[in-house]
Design a protein around this motif. Structure first.
Motif, short mmCIF file in Angstrom:
data_model
loop_
_atom_site.label_atom_id
_atom_site.label_comp_id
_atom_site.label_asym_id
_atom_site.label_seq_id
_atom_site.Cartn_x
_atom_site.Cartn_y
_atom_site.Cartn_z
N VAL A 165 -1.49 19.79 -3.60
CA VAL A 165 -2.22 18.48 -3.34
C VAL A 165 -1.05 17.51 -3.21
CG1 VAL A 165 -3.72 16.73 -4.23
CG2 VAL A 165 -4.48 19.03 -4.32
N ALA A 166 0.02 17.57 -4.28
CA ALA A 166 0.94 16.60 -4.11
C ALA A 166 1.89 16.67 -2.79
CB ALA A 166 1.80 16.71 -5.51
N LEU A 167 2.04 18.06 -2.63
CA LEU A 167 2.89 18.20 -1.46
C LEU A 167 2.28 17.53 -0.07
CD1 LEU A 167 5.63 19.67 -0.15
CD2 LEU A 167 4.19 21.69 -0.12
N ILE A 168 1.02 17.85 -0.07
CA ILE A 168 0.09 17.56 1.13
C ILE A 168 0.27 15.94 1.07
CG2 ILE A 168 -1.94 17.53 2.31
CD1 ILE A 168 -2.54 19.89 1.18
N ALA A 169 0.20 15.20 0.07
CA ALA A 169 0.25 13.77 -0.06
C ALA A 169 1.66 13.40 0.45
CB ALA A 169 -0.32 13.30 -1.48
N LEU A 170 2.62 13.87 -0.19
CA LEU A 170 3.88 13.69 0.33
C LEU A 170 4.16 13.80 1.65
CD1 LEU A 170 6.74 12.56 -0.70
CD2 LEU A 170 7.38 15.07 -1.14
N PHE A 171 3.73 14.80 2.22
CA PHE A 171 4.01 15.06 3.83
C PHE A 171 3.41 13.81 4.43
CE2 PHE A 171 1.97 16.36 7.68
CZ PHE A 171 2.92 17.16 8.48
N PHE A 172 2.17 13.47 4.23
CA PHE A 172 1.78 12.16 4.87
C PHE A 172 2.76 10.95 4.57
CE2 PHE A 172 -2.23 14.69 5.06
CZ PHE A 172 -2.35 14.78 6.50
N VAL A 173 3.16 10.89 3.41
CA VAL A 173 4.12 9.67 3.13
C VAL A 173 5.29 10.07 3.93
CG1 VAL A 173 5.24 8.77 1.37
CG2 VAL A 173 2.86 9.43 0.85
N SER A 220 9.65 2.76 10.70
CA SER A 220 9.16 1.66 11.28
C SER A 220 7.76 2.22 12.08
CB SER A 220 10.11 0.91 12.24
OG SER A 220 10.41 1.97 13.25
N LEU A 221 7.49 3.36 12.41
CA LEU A 221 6.47 3.79 13.08
C LEU A 221 5.48 4.33 11.98
CD1 LEU A 221 5.18 4.01 15.92
CD2 LEU A 221 6.27 6.38 16.06
N LYS A 222 4.24 3.80 11.95
CA LYS A 222 3.28 4.38 11.12
C LYS A 222 1.99 4.87 11.90
CE LYS A 222 5.33 1.85 7.94
NZ LYS A 222 6.25 2.66 6.78
N VAL A 223 1.52 6.03 11.32
CA VAL A 223 0.34 6.59 11.90
C VAL A 223 -0.75 6.89 10.71
CG1 VAL A 223 1.25 7.34 14.17
CG2 VAL A 223 1.55 8.95 12.04
N SER A 224 -2.08 6.80 11.00
CA SER A 224 -3.00 7.07 10.12
C SER A 224 -3.25 8.55 10.05
CB SER A 224 -4.13 6.50 10.29
OG SER A 224 -4.88 6.82 11.40
N PRO A 225 -3.47 9.37 8.81
CA PRO A 225 -3.67 10.77 8.90
C PRO A 225 -4.89 10.78 10.13
CG PRO A 225 -3.96 9.91 6.89
CD PRO A 225 -3.89 8.66 7.48
N GLU A 226 -5.86 10.15 10.24
CA GLU A 226 -6.88 10.52 11.58
C GLU A 226 -5.98 10.25 12.68
OE1 GLU A 226 -8.97 8.96 7.83
OE2 GLU A 226 -7.28 8.11 9.08
N LEU A 271 11.69 17.69 0.01
CA LEU A 271 10.88 16.97 0.80
C LEU A 271 11.01 15.39 -0.01
CD1 LEU A 271 9.67 16.07 3.46
CD2 LEU A 271 7.47 16.88 2.38
N LEU A 272 11.12 15.44 -1.51
CA LEU A 272 10.82 14.15 -2.00
C LEU A 272 12.08 13.37 -2.20
CD1 LEU A 272 9.28 12.37 -3.83
CD2 LEU A 272 9.91 13.79 -5.79
#
Length: 344
Positions: free
Chosen positions: A29-37, A43-49, A302-303
């Motif tokens: 779960v921590a790895l998945i969260a870190l992936f999205f971080v 500078s470029l941001k995208v939401s999970p959706e 990755l961290l």
């Protein structure tokens, strides 16, 4: 008798099945969260959706940019971290030394030296770089293993001292080769500086194509690793060809470390820290330890890469530097802790 009793080390507690499952789930779960971080670090941001929609439903310019620029380095960090952590587990099993690490005992430096040599002076052999880096890693490991052999066995203290010397030698040669290019080769610079910046999907394909072979083989030798963790006499009494198995498993460990080094450069201490943390969480059975170390190693690299991109943004600190800052004190702590058993 009192002195002998004082020296006897307490038996390690075997983690329960629930604790092991919890460790796997929490780390995943921590790895998945870190992936999205990591995807949104910059500078470029995208939401999970938006990310999921842009990848699988309809075209999105922002998602396409993220996919081309950030995804390769993220997946390279994941596979490279898993490979280095697994390499550390295997080396610690076959050498029976808790301080073994591909970077400390010179494997990464040997692979780096060959990778830099090919990239700088023989670019026509570029596609053979991973295999030749593997040969460099084997050469370094062979030197360390041979020079550390003493009184019919491997001296745990000597293998660290010889490994540091061999690592320094190959690192110096690689630096000289890099300097002789005049700093004009970005590929050479990225290997020497252990930079994952500007890596492409081709780099990921090269790393994954070789590393997956080593990772699969690692999962198949867990029983042999458990047996090699015992004394040689005990393993032989169980019908194990100690020397043959030690060489085979060492070759897998060298392959994993060398391929990773050929793509992203040497990353020290990750193969040292992750196995120790993994043993505390899931125990010493390699059937569980190896796959969990892969997962935890992917998370750690990755961290480190994500922190390096964040701390001094818009500039970057390489993941290797972050791991060295963290790993140095941990190595000293482990060295002091293991002195009574593994020192001389």
């Amino acid at each position: 008798m009192h002195h002998l009793a004082k020296k006897r080390r307490p038996r390690a507690e075997v983690p329960s099945t629930a604790r092991r499952v919890t460790a796997f789930v929490v780390t995943a779960v921590a790895l998945i969260a870190l992936f999205f971080v990591a995807v949104n670090t910059g500078s470029l941001k995208v939401s999970p959706e938006q990310l999921i929609n842009g990848l699988f439903v309809s075209y999105d310019d922002s998602v396409a940019t993220v996919y081309d620029l950030r995804f390769p380095r993220i997946f390279i960090a994941l596979v490279g971290g898993a490979a280095l952590a697994c390499s550390g587990v295997l080396l610690q099993a076959v050498i029976r030394n808790p301080l073994a690490d591909p970077g400390i005992i010179g494997i990464s430096a040997g692979a780096e030296c060959c990778a830099v040599l090919i990239t700088a002076f023989f670019p026509m052999l570029f596609y053979f770089t991973p295999i030749l880096a593997f040969c460099g890693g084997l050469l370094a490991f062979g030197m360390v293993y041979t020079l550390s052999w003493h009184a019919g066995r491997i001296s745990p203290l000597r293998i660290i001292l010889v490994g540091v010397a061999v690592s320094a030698m190959f690192t110096g040669i690689a630096a000289c080769l890099s300097g002789s290019t005049g700093g004009v080769s970005s590929s050479v610079t990225s290997i020497v500086e252990s930079s994952i910046t500007m890596k492409t999907w081709d780099d990921f394909a090269t790393l994954a194509g070789h590393a997956v072979v080593g990772l699969v083989l690692s999962l198949l030798v867990f029983k042999r690793c458990d047996l090699l963790s015992l004394e040689d006499k005990t393993a032989r009494s169980l019908g194990v060809n100690v020397n043959l198995n030690r060489l085979a498993i060492s070759a897998i460990a060298v392959l994993l470390a060398s391929i990773t080094t050929a793509i992203i450069g040497p990353i020290s201490f990750l193969g040292l820290i992750v196995p120790h943390c993994a043993r505390l969480l899931v125990g010493t059975s390699h059937k569980v330890l190896i796959p969990y170390s892969m997962l935890l190693g992917a998370f750690c690299l990755l961290l480190a890469d994500t922190l390096g991109r964040t701390i001094v943004a818009p500039y970057e600190i390489s993941a290797a530097v972050i791991m060295s800052i963290v790993g140095g004190p941990v190595f000293i702590f482990l060295l002091r802790r293991a002195r009574d058993t593994y020192g001389a």
